[in-house]
Design an enzyme around this catalytic site. Structure first.
Site, PDB file in Angstrom:
ATOM      1  N   HIS A  17       0.842  -1.209   0.000  1.00 35.50           N
ATOM      2  CA  HIS A  17       0.000   0.000   0.000  1.00 35.50           C
ATOM      3  C   HIS A  17       0.876   1.258   0.000  1.00 35.50           C
ATOM      4  O   HIS A  17       0.590   2.236  -0.688  1.00 35.50           O
ATOM      5  CB  HIS A  17      -0.874   0.057   1.267  1.00 35.50           C
ATOM      6  N   LYS A  41     -18.042  -6.864   8.486  1.00 33.43           N
ATOM      7  CA  LYS A  41     -16.822  -7.624   8.192  1.00 33.43           C
ATOM      8  C   LYS A  41     -15.881  -7.540   9.390  1.00 33.43           C
ATOM      9  O   LYS A  41     -15.535  -6.442   9.826  1.00 33.43           O
ATOM     10  CB  LYS A  41     -16.166  -7.036   6.927  1.00 33.43           C
ATOM     11  N   ARG A  90      -1.699  -5.868  -8.498  1.00 32.93           N
ATOM     12  CA  ARG A  90      -0.508  -6.706  -8.309  1.00 32.93           C
ATOM     13  C   ARG A  90      -0.391  -7.764  -9.390  1.00 32.93           C
ATOM     14  O   ARG A  90       0.715  -8.188  -9.734  1.00 32.93           O
ATOM     15  CB  ARG A  90      -0.573  -7.422  -6.944  1.00 32.93           C
ATOM     16  N   SER A 128      -2.799  -7.838   2.768  1.00 31.16           N
ATOM     17  CA  SER A 128      -3.058  -7.748   4.211  1.00 31.16           C
ATOM     18  C   SER A 128      -3.451  -9.120   4.749  1.00 31.16           C
ATOM     19  O   SER A 128      -3.026  -9.511   5.840  1.00 31.16           O
ATOM     20  CB  SER A 128      -4.191  -6.762   4.498  1.00 31.16           C
TER      21      SER A 128
HETATM   22  O1  PNS Z   1      -8.816  -3.250   0.444  1.00 31.86           O
HETATM   23  P1  PNS Z   1     -10.020  -3.827  -0.201  1.00 31.86           P
HETATM   24  O2  PNS Z   1     -10.772  -4.696   0.789  1.00 31.86           O
HETATM   25  O3  PNS Z   1      -9.726  -4.541  -1.490  1.00 31.86           O
HETATM   26  O4  PNS Z   1     -10.987  -2.586  -0.572  1.00 31.86           O
HETATM   27  C1  PNS Z   1     -12.255  -2.788  -1.168  1.00 31.86           C
HETATM   28  C2  PNS Z   1     -13.097  -1.496  -1.116  1.00 31.86           C
HETATM   29  C3  PNS Z   1     -13.186  -0.991   0.308  1.00 31.86           C
HETATM   30  C4  PNS Z   1     -12.459  -0.448  -1.968  1.00 31.86           C
HETATM   31  C5  PNS Z   1     -14.509  -1.850  -1.683  1.00 31.86           C
HETATM   32  O5  PNS Z   1     -14.991  -2.988  -1.041  1.00 31.86           O
HETATM   33  C6  PNS Z   1     -15.491  -0.700  -1.499  1.00 31.86           C
HETATM   34  O6  PNS Z   1     -15.435   0.264  -2.225  1.00 31.86           O
HETATM   35  N1  PNS Z   1     -16.378  -0.822  -0.487  1.00 31.86           N
HETATM   36  C7  PNS Z   1     -17.378   0.176  -0.176  1.00 31.86           C
HETATM   37  C8  PNS Z   1     -18.776  -0.283  -0.600  1.00 31.86           C
HETATM   38  C9  PNS Z   1     -18.989  -0.042  -2.076  1.00 31.86           C
HETATM   39  O7  PNS Z   1     -18.929   1.059  -2.573  1.00 31.86           O
HETATM   40  N2  PNS Z   1     -19.246  -1.155  -2.787  1.00 31.86           N
HETATM   41  C10 PNS Z   1     -19.477  -1.139  -4.221  1.00 31.86           C
HETATM   42  C11 PNS Z   1     -18.192  -1.438  -4.979  1.00 31.86           C
HETATM   43  S1  PNS Z   1     -18.485  -1.573  -6.707  1.00 31.86           S
END
Ligand code: PNS
Length: 163
Positions: A17, A41, A90, A128
């Site tokens: 990150h 979660k 990645r 992570s």
């Molecule tokens: O680090 P991550 O877990 O890969 O991040 C994922 C994240 C937080 C970017 C994604 O799950 C997100 O945007 N969550 C918020 C809810 C949302 O907007 N969902 C629709 C995504 S298309």
């Protein structure tokens, strides 16, 4: 002034990150690292801990702020008046997942674009989840996370084995 948002779970922040932030902080005027607060979660680190670890490990980057959000990322983006989402890539597996998410976000909010940044090859296997798994099973992850995160993982492991 371009305001970009780098959203994620950051449970916890890794060197991968930080690599993405070091690259993008040279491209955008301001970046908000937005930690998702998902009550459904279970995270190893609570929201406050995740935010504090990001603040501590990105203090060398002057145009970065740390915040959190609930609900849809797109709503958060609109509230912040930000129109670029940063996501790191990645490998090809990341691309598949990210492409779906990027397309869905674009469908809901055509004014917002997702910019993908390639990870440094040193970090292609760093996530992570894998860092947490190895650290909690007594493995050494000191090359994969900042010092303070490594210590936080050691403390968590000690706390969890006491329970
Ligand atoms: O680090 P991550 O877990 O890969 O991040 C994922 C994240 C937080 C970017 C994604 O799950 C997100 O945007 N969550 C918020 C809810 C949302 O907007 N969902 C629709 C995504 S298309």
């Amino acid at each position: 002034m371009t305001l970009a948002v780098y959203p994620g779970s950051f449970d916890p922040i890794t060197n991968g990150h930080i690599d993405i932030l070091e690259k993008t902080s040279k491209i955008f005027d301001r970046i908000v690292v937005a930690v998702v607060h998902n009550v459904n979660k279970k995270a190893l680190f609570d929201l406050e801990e995740r935010v504090q670890l990001i603040k501590a490990t990105t203090s060398h980057l002057k145009n970065i702020e740390v915040d959190y959000f609930n609900g849809l990322l797109i709503n958060y983006m609109h509230n912040k008046q930000a129109n670029v989402i940063i996501r790191g890539l990645r490998n090809v597996a990341d691309f598949e997942y990210e492409m779906h998410m990027g397309m869905m976000n674009k469908k809901i909010a055509p004014d917002i674009d997702t910019i993908f940044v390639m990870s440094d090859s040193n970090f292609t296997y760093v996530s992570s989840s894998i860092v947490k798994e190895v650290a909690l099973l007594n493995g050494n992850v000191e090359d994969l996370v900042p010092k303070i995160v490594n210590q936080a993982l050691i403390n968590k492991r000690a706390m969890l084995t006491k329970e």
